[in-house]
Design a protein around this motif. Structure first.
Motif, PDB file in Angstrom:
ATOM      1  N   PHE A  51       1.318   1.985   6.935  1.00 50.70           N
ATOM      2  CA  PHE A  51       1.750   3.189   6.225  1.00 50.70           C
ATOM      3  C   PHE A  51       3.111   2.986   5.564  1.00 50.70           C
ATOM      4  O   PHE A  51       3.305   3.352   4.397  1.00 50.70           O
ATOM      5  N   THR A  52       4.055   2.392   6.303  1.00 53.56           N
ATOM      6  CA  THR A  52       5.403   2.227   5.753  1.00 53.56           C
ATOM      7  C   THR A  52       5.420   1.247   4.594  1.00 53.56           C
ATOM      8  O   THR A  52       6.026   1.515   3.541  1.00 53.56           O
ATOM      9  N   TYR A  53       4.764   0.098   4.767  1.00 51.74           N
ATOM     10  CA  TYR A  53       4.758  -0.874   3.674  1.00 51.74           C
ATOM     11  C   TYR A  53       4.019  -0.338   2.457  1.00 51.74           C
ATOM     12  O   TYR A  53       4.382  -0.649   1.314  1.00 51.74           O
ATOM     13  N   SER A  54       3.002   0.454   2.676  1.00 54.21           N
ATOM     14  CA  SER A  54       2.283   1.037   1.536  1.00 54.21           C
ATOM     15  C   SER A  54       3.140   2.078   0.837  1.00 54.21           C
ATOM     16  O   SER A  54       3.218   2.112  -0.395  1.00 54.21           O
ATOM     17  N   SER A  55       3.803   2.935   1.620  1.00 55.58           N
ATOM     18  CA  SER A  55       4.595   4.007   1.009  1.00 55.58           C
ATOM     19  C   SER A  55       5.828   3.475   0.293  1.00 55.58           C
ATOM     20  O   SER A  55       6.414   4.187  -0.528  1.00 55.58           O
ATOM     21  N   LEU A  56       6.223   2.244   0.577  1.00 53.43           N
ATOM     22  CA  LEU A  56       7.331   1.646  -0.175  1.00 53.43           C
ATOM     23  C   LEU A  56       7.016   1.609  -1.669  1.00 53.43           C
ATOM     24  O   LEU A  56       7.917   1.728  -2.501  1.00 53.43           O
ATOM     25  N   LEU A  57       5.760   1.453  -1.999  1.00 56.42           N
ATOM     26  CA  LEU A  57       5.371   1.377  -3.406  1.00 56.42           C
ATOM     27  C   LEU A  57       5.665   2.681  -4.136  1.00 56.42           C
ATOM     28  O   LEU A  57       5.978   2.675  -5.327  1.00 56.42           O
ATOM     29  N   VAL A  58       5.562   3.790  -3.424  1.00 58.57           N
ATOM     30  CA  VAL A  58       5.847   5.082  -4.060  1.00 58.57           C
ATOM     31  C   VAL A  58       7.316   5.153  -4.450  1.00 58.57           C
ATOM     32  O   VAL A  58       7.666   5.609  -5.547  1.00 58.57           O
ATOM     33  N   THR A  59       8.194   4.702  -3.558  1.00 53.12           N
ATOM     34  CA  THR A  59       9.626   4.737  -3.866  1.00 53.12           C
ATOM     35  C   THR A  59      10.001   3.747  -4.958  1.00 53.12           C
ATOM     36  O   THR A  59      11.094   3.832  -5.523  1.00 53.12           O
ATOM     37  N   MET A  60       9.127   2.811  -5.273  1.00 48.77           N
ATOM     38  CA  MET A  60       9.371   1.842  -6.337  1.00 48.77           C
ATOM     39  C   MET A  60       8.814   2.308  -7.674  1.00 48.77           C
ATOM     40  O   MET A  60       8.982   1.619  -8.687  1.00 48.77           O
ATOM     41  N   ARG A  88     -10.584  -9.052  10.642  1.00 47.72           N
ATOM     42  CA  ARG A  88     -11.327  -8.273  11.631  1.00 47.72           C
ATOM     43  C   ARG A  88     -11.184  -8.851  13.029  1.00 47.72           C
ATOM     44  O   ARG A  88     -12.112  -8.814  13.838  1.00 47.72           O
ATOM     45  N   LEU A  89     -10.020  -9.380  13.315  1.00 48.86           N
ATOM     46  CA  LEU A  89      -9.820  -9.995  14.627  1.00 48.86           C
ATOM     47  C   LEU A  89      -9.896  -8.961  15.739  1.00 48.86           C
ATOM     48  O   LEU A  89     -10.484  -9.202  16.780  1.00 48.86           O
ATOM     49  N   VAL A  90      -9.278  -7.803  15.521  1.00 44.50           N
ATOM     50  CA  VAL A  90      -9.238  -6.772  16.555  1.00 44.50           C
ATOM     51  C   VAL A  90     -10.045  -5.551  16.147  1.00 44.50           C
ATOM     52  O   VAL A  90     -10.738  -4.948  16.953  1.00 44.50           O
ATOM     53  N   GLN A  91      -9.958  -5.184  14.898  1.00 43.81           N
ATOM     54  CA  GLN A  91     -10.615  -3.968  14.438  1.00 43.81           C
ATOM     55  C   GLN A  91     -10.996  -4.137  12.971  1.00 43.81           C
ATOM     56  O   GLN A  91     -10.511  -5.056  12.309  1.00 43.81           O
ATOM     57  N   PRO A  92     -11.867  -3.289  12.468  1.00 42.03           N
ATOM     58  CA  PRO A  92     -12.184  -3.339  11.034  1.00 42.03           C
ATOM     59  C   PRO A  92     -10.923  -3.102  10.213  1.00 42.03           C
ATOM     60  O   PRO A  92      -9.980  -2.447  10.675  1.00 42.03           O
ATOM     61  N   PRO A  93     -10.858  -3.644   9.013  1.00 41.50           N
ATOM     62  CA  PRO A  93      -9.641  -3.485   8.202  1.00 41.50           C
ATOM     63  C   PRO A  93      -9.350  -2.019   7.895  1.00 41.50           C
ATOM     64  O   PRO A  93     -10.236  -1.258   7.527  1.00 41.50           O
ATOM     65  N   LEU A  94      -8.078  -1.644   8.054  1.00 40.67           N
ATOM     66  CA  LEU A  94      -7.642  -0.270   7.788  1.00 40.67           C
ATOM     67  C   LEU A  94      -6.618  -0.194   6.661  1.00 40.67           C
ATOM     68  O   LEU A  94      -6.371   0.873   6.116  1.00 40.67           O
ATOM     69  N   PHE A  95      -6.002  -1.336   6.372  1.00 39.56           N
ATOM     70  CA  PHE A  95      -4.868  -1.310   5.439  1.00 39.56           C
ATOM     71  C   PHE A  95      -5.234  -0.694   4.102  1.00 39.56           C
ATOM     72  O   PHE A  95      -4.418  -0.009   3.483  1.00 39.56           O
ATOM     73  N   GLN A  96      -6.451  -0.947   3.621  1.00 39.47           N
ATOM     74  CA  GLN A  96      -6.817  -0.449   2.297  1.00 39.47           C
ATOM     75  C   GLN A  96      -6.746   1.068   2.226  1.00 39.47           C
ATOM     76  O   GLN A  96      -6.464   1.634   1.172  1.00 39.47           O
ATOM     77  N   TRP A  97      -6.994   1.754   3.345  1.00 37.27           N
ATOM     78  CA  TRP A  97      -6.965   3.217   3.320  1.00 37.27           C
ATOM     79  C   TRP A  97      -5.536   3.733   3.199  1.00 37.27           C
ATOM     80  O   TRP A  97      -5.303   4.798   2.644  1.00 37.27           O
ATOM     81  N   PHE A  98      -4.583   2.990   3.749  1.00 33.99           N
ATOM     82  CA  PHE A  98      -3.178   3.352   3.559  1.00 33.99           C
ATOM     83  C   PHE A  98      -2.682   2.935   2.176  1.00 33.99           C
ATOM     84  O   PHE A  98      -1.805   3.569   1.598  1.00 33.99           O
ATOM     85  N   ILE A 124      -4.395   2.274  -0.854  1.00 30.36           N
ATOM     86  CA  ILE A 124      -5.070   2.561  -2.123  1.00 30.36           C
ATOM     87  C   ILE A 124      -4.326   3.617  -2.948  1.00 30.36           C
ATOM     88  O   ILE A 124      -4.152   3.454  -4.157  1.00 30.36           O
ATOM     89  N   VAL A 125      -3.848   4.695  -2.315  1.00 28.37           N
ATOM     90  CA  VAL A 125      -3.169   5.750  -3.080  1.00 28.37           C
ATOM     91  C   VAL A 125      -1.801   5.284  -3.566  1.00 28.37           C
ATOM     92  O   VAL A 125      -1.499   5.373  -4.773  1.00 28.37           O
ATOM     93  N   PRO A 126      -0.903   4.767  -2.673  1.00 26.40           N
ATOM     94  CA  PRO A 126       0.378   4.269  -3.184  1.00 26.40           C
ATOM     95  C   PRO A 126       0.207   3.162  -4.219  1.00 26.40           C
ATOM     96  O   PRO A 126       0.963   3.111  -5.198  1.00 26.40           O
ATOM     97  N   ALA A 127      -0.767   2.281  -4.007  1.00 22.33           N
ATOM     98  CA  ALA A 127      -0.973   1.196  -4.969  1.00 22.33           C
ATOM     99  C   ALA A 127      -1.409   1.740  -6.321  1.00 22.33           C
ATOM    100  O   ALA A 127      -1.003   1.231  -7.367  1.00 22.33           O
ATOM    101  N   SER A 128      -2.215   2.789  -6.312  1.00 26.61           N
ATOM    102  CA  SER A 128      -2.639   3.394  -7.571  1.00 26.61           C
ATOM    103  C   SER A 128      -1.452   4.010  -8.298  1.00 26.61           C
ATOM    104  O   SER A 128      -1.297   3.854  -9.514  1.00 26.61           O
ATOM    105  N   VAL A 129      -0.613   4.726  -7.552  1.00 25.66           N
ATOM    106  CA  VAL A 129       0.592   5.326  -8.148  1.00 25.66           C
ATOM    107  C   VAL A 129       1.484   4.239  -8.729  1.00 25.66           C
ATOM    108  O   VAL A 129       1.977   4.341  -9.863  1.00 25.66           O
ATOM    109  N   PHE A 130       1.682   3.173  -7.953  1.00 26.19           N
ATOM    110  CA  PHE A 130       2.542   2.082  -8.409  1.00 26.19           C
ATOM    111  C   PHE A 130       1.944   1.391  -9.626  1.00 26.19           C
ATOM    112  O   PHE A 130       2.672   1.002 -10.554  1.00 26.19           O
ATOM    113  N   ALA A 131       0.625   1.221  -9.629  1.00 23.40           N
ATOM    114  CA  ALA A 131      -0.030   0.578 -10.769  1.00 23.40           C
ATOM    115  C   ALA A 131       0.153   1.403 -12.037  1.00 23.40           C
ATOM    116  O   ALA A 131       0.426   0.855 -13.114  1.00 23.40           O
ATOM    117  N   ILE A 132       0.007   2.722 -11.926  1.00 23.68           N
ATOM    118  CA  ILE A 132       0.225   3.600 -13.080  1.00 23.68           C
ATOM    119  C   ILE A 132       1.663   3.469 -13.565  1.00 23.68           C
ATOM    120  O   ILE A 132       1.930   3.387 -14.770  1.00 23.68           O
TER     121      ILE A 132
END
Length: 1641
Positions: A1182-1191, A1327-1337, A1339-1347
């Protein structure tokens, strides 16, 4: 092969062919194609058409007994029952070697194991693993022989249906992984894929070893890697490749050679049938393919197997007849029951022999003789004296090595058929009880204890409950478990004595454990020991009932049972044929040994009944009778012993990589730090060299013209100056006229030291003697009151010494010369540092003495502060003489100024050319005790050079000029004359050409209070008096030699050091100065005098923090908190909300893995470490993803201009970016430390557990995944390691220190965020421990940053034309360039530019200095780093590259990105705005000031009613362009909206005597010309740094009706911190709230 055998085989073939043919003709279509009957599936599904799942693979076991889980749902039962090991020891241990009561053969035993594994496989543990370990009793004979205790046998609970075990109405249901049908699963597998892997796809056959024909002896090797069960053979205690096993349908079929032989029987039988079928089809002319042959042969093979199991093996096993087949019943449920799996069918364990013989027949003297093959040897006739058996405990998972010989399977099958098995009793061979196979960590286990524990794992009830559930009477005493052996046999009869004793021991054990009588404790007996003790000559009533019930249900519920005529598989004739086939017939078919014939087998290979084949009536007499000799007393002599239990440390082999990986990360961190500091040092050195190069302008020429000491050939003598930091190459230039030595830097030409020899009497020269070996030499020059000069020459120092000696003698300085070794010289050096330390101590004691009270003795040996020092040190301090250079340095002035020259002469009483302790003390007393008159007299005497007692008007003007010159300022001579005329006129001396001391005092009369406080600064300390006090008579007399005057008596005062700034969190007793407020209110019209509304104190607040400091009251604290909340409530709210969200994410994941997945995954291995790392991982996502919003600067800039800016502090984005980054770093550290622990735990686990937990990572069963595997062979591990490296580099080079000196490195390394996000995506994808979750955190900040990036890319690749470029003083470059048509911005905003001629992809941020209304854009860029320095060169108008072909200026173009918003752009939203700029930080305010004028000119309405601008600069000459802008603003600001104050910080502090004199001149000039003497502006000029506390307090008083005052600062961090402290200070006082927005550069 014997002729008889050939005849029998031929008859069998003819009969089988006839019946096969009849079936085939029934299934041949009119067109000649063969119609294959319905083929049964592999997985058991759709056998029952009404209930397709009945009998399916991987379905739950059936419960005939009510479960008694401890919690009613899933927790194991048996808490009130004894330890399984104690039960096993008490009831199942005893002597082996007793033969079966019913002459059952070993062939029956191992055929039974095959039958069990045909219908039942519940051995695989659950996933994640759940341990239900068995406690080992202290001192156990096998597992705790050392008596330490605290040991356990590992026990994994069974795999279960995940949809069960949720409530008492849905208890846990364990799974049967194969079908309960007798459908050939052991031969063909239970999946189509597995079955295909076994086929050759040629002639319908199963694949043979070496691709042999139909008579192949063995299946192919497992070279394709089928997942065959492959634990380490306990005899070897090492993992072996599963490729050594044979490719068969049963994954566990290679467990022991006896079981494997049974597998081979049906393998061979299939291929035998395919050949027979093929012959029939060919004989009938029917064409069939491989698929038809394979499936039809499979149907026949399964049918024969079904018949043999139910009609031949089961009766022999149970010792009773089986009811005839009643027909198929679709309502009969075939599922395997728990009691069958966990207890009843385990009865076979009691008849398992410890050994198995491999027998064969050979001709001995023409007589067939039974022979026995020993391990690795030749067959022998007698097994008595050699190890001729296969030891069961030593054969586990070594089967291929044992039977992988010619005719090995045949020998073993024949031996098993001739071997009577173990007795049907309660005694279990040690091969199972104590030495069954385990894992590497516990290589031997007790299978009987495991049996008991398994029943408890499955929640089975007690023995009595089981009996009653199957309609058997309850037993009320332990005797009733097996009444036969108690009622029908005497105690003296040893026939069943072991069973009777076992029952008594069981009774005692349960009575003692439960502390209950027998009739009660009987209800705590487990099913397995209770049912086993029922045994007389076969399974007892309970087990027989359970077993028979199970097989009958399997038979009657199987739609594909061979006797079911409705399924169309076989007609009546074929069914009869199948029934006629015996197991002996099958063995005769498949035996390949040349010595074998059918007559060598008994009619029923499962039981020896004493009946031989009629053709060989004498065969038994030649040694092939059922072999029973293995139970003789010397059994151990020809039986291989079981290897002992061994343990294993799974972390072994991981120690080095584990330590090395984390050490490498630490070293990488250290390497980054070292690179950072080394790179910064290199940058600094390059900058120093560049500045030196620019300053020297060919520096070598400077000292070449200075007359340096040279060789006879005229070559300057260059030496290395030692004992200085850093060492440097120098040359020495003597001056006879000035009696000086100057030392020049040989590289830059700068003077690094000047030695005044005018008052030097003697020089000691120490030099190294000439040496033939050493080519270089050292010389030391020592002068009194100076530190030593030490030089090393490439040759002998003698020439330099001679030249220096001549020079010194010429100017009257005597010399002495001594020769010493280099070490001795260097050890005796008095360095500059030594001198500085002595001078520091000199001044420290000097200031203490200046505070001494009148009358205190001042003898040299009794000074305060000296008494505690040693005699030697005391003598050094008191005899210290300051040179003029040291005196000037102490006064923070240049030594060659007139002021220093005159003061030094006055202080130097004895005219020795140095100042002693006593002389300097007198000078200090003047400023600590003297009045204004005393100080004016001193100033008068300083500039009365000829001592006439008068000053000419020109001398007075010259005095003021010198003071201004000392401040590095330049004032027009006309302006200076105006100042002098004004002062003379004010004092009534307009016509005077000379003035005496009294008139001089009249000139400064109105400034007497300032002069009374005047001080002198010496080495950072201010010597002044806190109250105006006159000197006493004694003190005046002591100072006569300095000032020559008298003064009034006064009490002594104290010396005050510069007061420190107030500390955060503490109140100071602050002496607030009165703020002069203009007589007219600021709302009224002002005249054009440009007088300020406020008098701003430029001095630091005077604070006294001591024992009497007043503590803040509770009300003050509350007010402070309230004001802080009012200022930063939005910041606090959003930051708190963000942290709460991050915390909630952490807690949710931690809770999920602690509670909801308590029994899942790594949680079972690493405990709560997993919950922490999982929580930290999600928080990181969550934190690393939300950094994109501040950028996303563009979007933030747009949003801050909307109504959302009232609710969201968008200016907080940059700070929030750093706070989020710090938060992410904390969670990253937690995550990494957690995984360091987790990886350790993972590396200590069994390979099977890890295979279960990490399904995405495949490893061979003979491989032990070590730490290095998980870290470097998995996607998650590798990306995790790389992520740590990336984060280390990112964070190290993002520190302020790195950004300041290595901005380009910071810019490059910060772009590693792209790599970081890629690695984060890959990290979760593993998928060592669990299914990947990072994309859900993400996708939205990355979209904002991409725009946001698209917005930037849409404009920043447009080339911008530069119209104008100027090189301004102080390294500032002014760029003026085209304003894009769609470029809208606000004053105070900033942009990013890239220079196409430098690097078009490297952008740097700069604040716009142009106003929004101007047609062009302006930037003022200071060269402080490599990029800005290169930019200054590129845009140098004198650069020839900036000229086109016609000679006109043409500058390189730019890329522009922006504008971007920040707090300064909101200046117009406040009624009162305060702008504070320091250094180059004035750039945003240049834009704002011009915008103010522009808005006024256009009558634009905005909230601001007053704008205060405070410019803090060392000298306004550094930023003359800003002076021009301020002048323009002053001329156009018709409404007096702006109030500008300039603070020149290079001047001395306010109380310094020189500063006061400049202050007086400035005020006089302003009165006359309404402009500053120094800047030429109408703005007020101050000397020193602003005192923000007083200024803000004055604003509160002046604008007390305003709710908020906006403060905007930009400059170096110390200045913005001072502004913040001032705002916080005033926010604790009732009045307007100060809202501070700051930016640092």
């Amino acid at each position: 092969m014997q002729p008889t055998s050939i005849i029998l085989l031929g008859l069998c073939a003819v009969g089988a062919q006839a019946f096969l043919a009849s079936n085939i003709t029934e299934n041949v279509e009119p067109n000649g194609t063969y119609h294959l009957p319905e083929v049964e599936g592999y997985d058991g599904w759709y056998n029952n058409l009404a209930h397709p799942e009945w009998g399916g693979a991987d379905m739950p076991l059936s419960r005939r007994l009510t479960p008694v889980f401890a919690d009613g749902t899933y927790q194991p039962s048996g808490a009130g029952r004894p330890n399984p090991l104690d039960i096993a020891e008490a009831t199942m241990r005893g002597a082996v070697g007793q033969t079966s009561y019913r002459n059952r053969t070993a062939l029956l035993t191992f055929f039974g194991q095959q039958v069990v594994e045909e219908i039942l496989d519940a051995q695989r543990p659950g996933c994640p693993p759940e341990y239900f370990n068995i406690a080992i009793p202290k001192g156990h004979r096998l597992y705790d022989s050392d008596g330490d205790g605290g040991k356990y046998i590992p026990f994994l609970r069974s795999r279960y249906d995940k949809n069960t075990g949720q409530s008492p109405n849905n208890v846990r249901q364990q799974l049967n992984e194969i079908t309960p049908w007798i459908d050939g699963g052991l031969t063909y597998g239970i999946t189509k894929a597995w079955a295909d892997a076994l086929r050759s796809f040629h002639r319908g056959q199963l694949k043979c070893l070496g691709n042999q024909t139909w008579d192949c002896a063995l299946p192919d090797r497992n070279d394709i890697g089928l997942p065959i069960v492959n634990p380490p053979p306990p005899a070897d205690h090492e993992l072996k490749s599963a490729r050594r096993f044979f490719r068969i349908g049963n994954p566990r079929g290679n467990e022991n050679p006896m079981l494997l032989s049974m597998q081979v029987v049906w393998f061979r039988n299939h291929n035998y049938i395919t050949n027979r079928l093929l012959n029939v089809f060919e004989g009938l002319g029917v064409e069939v393919n491989d698929e038809i042959l394979y499936n039809r042969a499979r149907q026949w093979n399964i049918a024969e197997y079904q018949h043999i199991v139910l009609d031949e093996w089961l009766p022999a096993f149970l010792g009773q007849d089986i009811p005839s087949y009643p027909g198929y019943s679709s309502t009969t449920f075939p599922g395997i029951t728990h009691i069958f799996q966990s207890a009843a069918m385990r009865f076979g364990h009691t008849i398992v022999p410890p050994i198995a013989y491999r027998a064969l027949v050979r001709e001995e003297l023409g007589v067939p003789t039974c022979m026995f093959r020993p391990l690795g040897g030749e067959p022998s006739a007698s097994p008595a004296n050699t190890v001729t058996s296969v030891r069961t405990c030593q054969s586990y998972f070594n089967s291929p090595d044992i039977i992988n010989v010619e005719e090995g399977v045949d020998e073993l099958l024949f031996g098993l058929s001739r071997q009577v098995t173990e007795r049907e009793d309660n005694i279990i061979t040690e091969d199972l009880q104590g030495f069954v196979f385990g894992g590497l960590d516990f290589s031997r286990r007790d299978l009987m204890a495991l049996n008991i524990q398994r029943a408890r794992d499955h929640g089975l009830p007690d023995y009595n409950t089981a009996r009653m559930s199957f309609g058997l009477p309850r037993v009320n005493s332990y005797r009733e478990i097996n009444p036969t052996i108690f009622d029908n046999f005497e105690e003296a009869d040893n026939t069943y004595s072991t069973t009777r004793d076992a029952i008594r021991r069981l009774e005692s054990l349960h009575n003692n454990f439960t502390n209950q009588p027998s009739n009660v404790s009987i209800d705590t007996v487990d099913i397995w020991p209770g049912g086993l003790l029922e045994t007389v000559d076969g399974p007892g009533p309970l087990f027989s009932t359970v077993i028979l019930d199970q097989f009958l249900r399997i038979r009657e519920g199987d739609r594909f049972w061979f006797e079911n005529e409705q399924n169309g598989l076989f007609n009546q004739e074929q069914i009869a044929t199948i029934r006629a086939v015996s197991f002996k017939d099958v063995l005769v078919r498949i035996m390949r040994a040349s010595w074998f014939n059918s007559s060598m087998l008994t009619r029923n290979p499962f039981r020896y009944d004493g009946q031989e084949d009629e053709d060989f009536p004498l065969f038994r007499t030649h040694g092939c009778e059922p072999h029973i000799e293995y139970n003789v007393p010397n059994l151990a002599q020809h039986m291989e012993p079981c290897s002992p239990m061994k343990t294993f440390d799974y972390f072994q082999g991981s120690e080095g990589p584990f330590i090395g990986s984390f050490v490498s990360l630490g070293l990488y961190l250290l390497l980054n730090v070292v690179i950072l500091f080394v790179a910064v040092r290199v940058v600094k050195q390059r900058a120093i060299k560049a500045r030196a190069s620019n300053a020297s302008d060919g520096g070598a020429d400077v000292w070449l013209k200075a007359g340096v000491i040279s060789t006879s050939g005229g070559v300057p003598m260059v030496a290395d100056e030692l004992k200085v930091n850093p060492a440097r190459k120098v040359v020495v230039a003597p001056s006879v006229s000035k009696k000086q030595l100057k030392v020049y830097d040989a590289v830059s030409g700068a003077v690094v030291r000047s030695i005044d020899l005018a008052h030097i009497k003697h020089c000691d020269m120490l030099l190294t003697p000439q040496n033939k070996v050493l080519t270089d030499g050292v010389i030391l020059l020592r002068f009194a009151n100076l530190y030593d000069l030490v030089l090393r020459f490439a040759g002998s120092p003698e020439p330099f010494s001679n030249a220096m000696n001549d020079f010194l003698n010429h100017i009257g300085v005597t010399t002495s010369r001594r020769y010493l070794a280099e070490n001795a010289i260097l050890a005796d050096v008095f360095t500059k540092e030594d001198r500085q330390k002595l001078v520091e101590e000199f001044f420290r004691i000097l200031f203490r003495e200046s505070l001494a009270e009148e009358g205190q003795p001042r003898e040299k040996t009794n000074f305060i502060g000296i008494r505690r020092r040693t005699t030697k040190r005391r003598k050094q301090i008191l005899s210290l003489e300051l040179t003029k250079a040291e005196f000037a340095e102490a006064m923070s002035m240049k030594p060659d100024t007139l002021f220093v020259e005159q003061v030094f002469k006055l202080v130097d009483d004895d005219h020795s050319g140095t100042v002693s302790f006593q002389e300097f003390l007198k000078f200090l007393i003047l400023f600590t005790k003297g009045t204004a008159d005393n100080k004016l007299e001193l100033m008068f005497n300083i500039y009365d050079i000829d001592g006439s007692g008068t000053l000419e008007r020109e001398e007075f003007t010259e005095m003021l000029g010198h003071l201004i010159e000392q401040a590095n300022e330049q004032v027009d001579s006309g302006n200076l004359k105006t100042v002098v005329d004004s002062m003379m006129a004010s004092a009534g001396l307009a016509d005077q050409r000379t003035i005496d001391i009294h008139q001089f005092k009249r000139l400064f009369g109105e400034y007497r209070s300032e002069l009374d406080d005047a001080a002198v600064q010496v080495r950072g300390k201010t010597a002044r008096k806190s109250n105006a006090q006159a000197l006493s008579v004694g003190q005046l007399q002591a100072l006569d030699s300095i000032k020559g005057g008298n003064g009034a008596s006064s009490e002594p005062s104290q010396l005050e050091e510069e007061a420190p700034a107030p500390q955060a969190g503490r109140y100071c007793s602050v002496r607030r100065r009165k703020i002069d407020v203009a007589t007219a209110a600021y709302e009224n019209e002002q005249d054009n005098s440009a007088s300020s509304d406020l008098h701003i104190e430029p001095l630091p607040v005077e604070a006294e923090i001591g024992d009497n400091a007043q503590l803040s009251t509770q009300a003050d604290n509350i007010l402070r908190i309230q004001r802080f909340w009012e200022n930063y409530r939005l910041h606090i709210f959003w930051f708190t909300l963000y942290q709460l969200v991050v915390g909630a994410i952490f807690v949710e994941r931690a809770y999920y893995y602690s509670v909801e997945r308590e029994h899942v995954g790594l949680r079972r291995i690493a405990g709560y470490g997993v919950t922490v790392t999982r929580g930290a991982a999600s928080a990181m996502m969550f934190t690393y993803s939300s950094l994109l919003v501040t950028m996303s600067r563009n979007i933030i800039t747009r949003l801050r201009e909307t109504f959302l800016n009232k609710f969201i502090p968008f200016d907080f984005a940059h700070t929030m970016h750093k706070l989020i980054a710090y938060t992410a770093l904390i969670y990253t550290i937690v995550h990494c430390i957690g995984h360091a622990i987790n990886f350790y735990h993972i590396s200590t686990q069994t390979a099977n557990d890890l295979t279960c937990l990490f399904r995405e990572y495949y490893h061979l069963s003979d491989e032990l995944p070590k730490f290095q595997f998980w870290l470097f062979n998995t996607l998650t591990g590798v990306t995790g390691y790389l992520l740590v490296l990336v984060c280390v580099t990112l964070y190290i080079f993002a520190m302020p220190y790195a950004r300041r000196y290595l901005f380009r490195t910071f810019w490059i390394t910060h772009h590693l965020y792209i790599v970081m996000y890629i690695l984060l995506i890959l990290h979760g994808s593993g998928r060592l421990v669990q299914p990947p979750l990072f994309q859900w955190f993400f996708i939205v900040p990355a979209s904002v940053f991409a725009i946001d990036k698209l917005i930037s890319y849409s404009r920043k690749k447009v080339e911008i034309v530069v119209y104008k470029a100027e090189k301004l003083p102080s390294g500032v470059t002014h760029l003026q360039f085209k304003k894009p048509s769609n470029f809208d911005y606000l004053s105070g905003q900033w942009v990013r530019i890239a220079c196409l001629s430098l690097n078009e992809s490297e952008y740097h941020p700069f604040t716009l200095t142009s106003a929004p209304g101007e047609p062009t854009l302006d930037l003022h860029i200071r060269a402080v780093g490599p990029w800005t320095q290169n930019l200054r060169t590129v845009y140098d108008p004198e650069n020839p590259k900036n000229r086109d072909a016609h000679g006109a200026l043409s500058f390189p173009r730019l890329y522009l990105d922006g504008p971007f918003g920040e707090g300064h752009q909101d200046w117009f939203k406040y009624e009162i705005a305060v702008l504070v700029g320091g250094g180059i930080g004035v750039t945003p305010f240049a834009s704002i000031l011009k915008d103010v004028v522009h808005k006024q000119a256009n009558n634009t309405r905005f909230a601001a009613k007053k704008v205060y601008f405070l410019w803090v600069t060392r000298t306004q000459k550094q930023f003359e362009w800003m002076t021009d802008i301020i002048r323009q603003v002053e001329e156009q600001d018709k409404k007096q909206l702006t109030d500008i104050h300039i603070f020149i910080t290079q001047f001395y502090q306010k109380f310094d005597l020189r500063t006061i004199m400049l202050y007086i001149c400035e005020r006089h000039f302003q009165k006359v010309s309404n402009r500053s003497l120094f800047s030429g502006l109408r703005s007020v000029t101050h000397f020193g740094r602003p005192q923000f506390n007083s200024f803000f307090e004055g604003l509160q008083d002046l604008h007390n009706s305003v709710g908020q005052i906006g403060v905007f600062s930009c400059g170096p961090p110390p200045m913005t911190r001072s502004v913040e402290e001032g705002c916080q200070h005033c926010n604790q006082i009732e009045g307007p709230i100060f809202i501070h927005h700051s930016e640092n550069f």
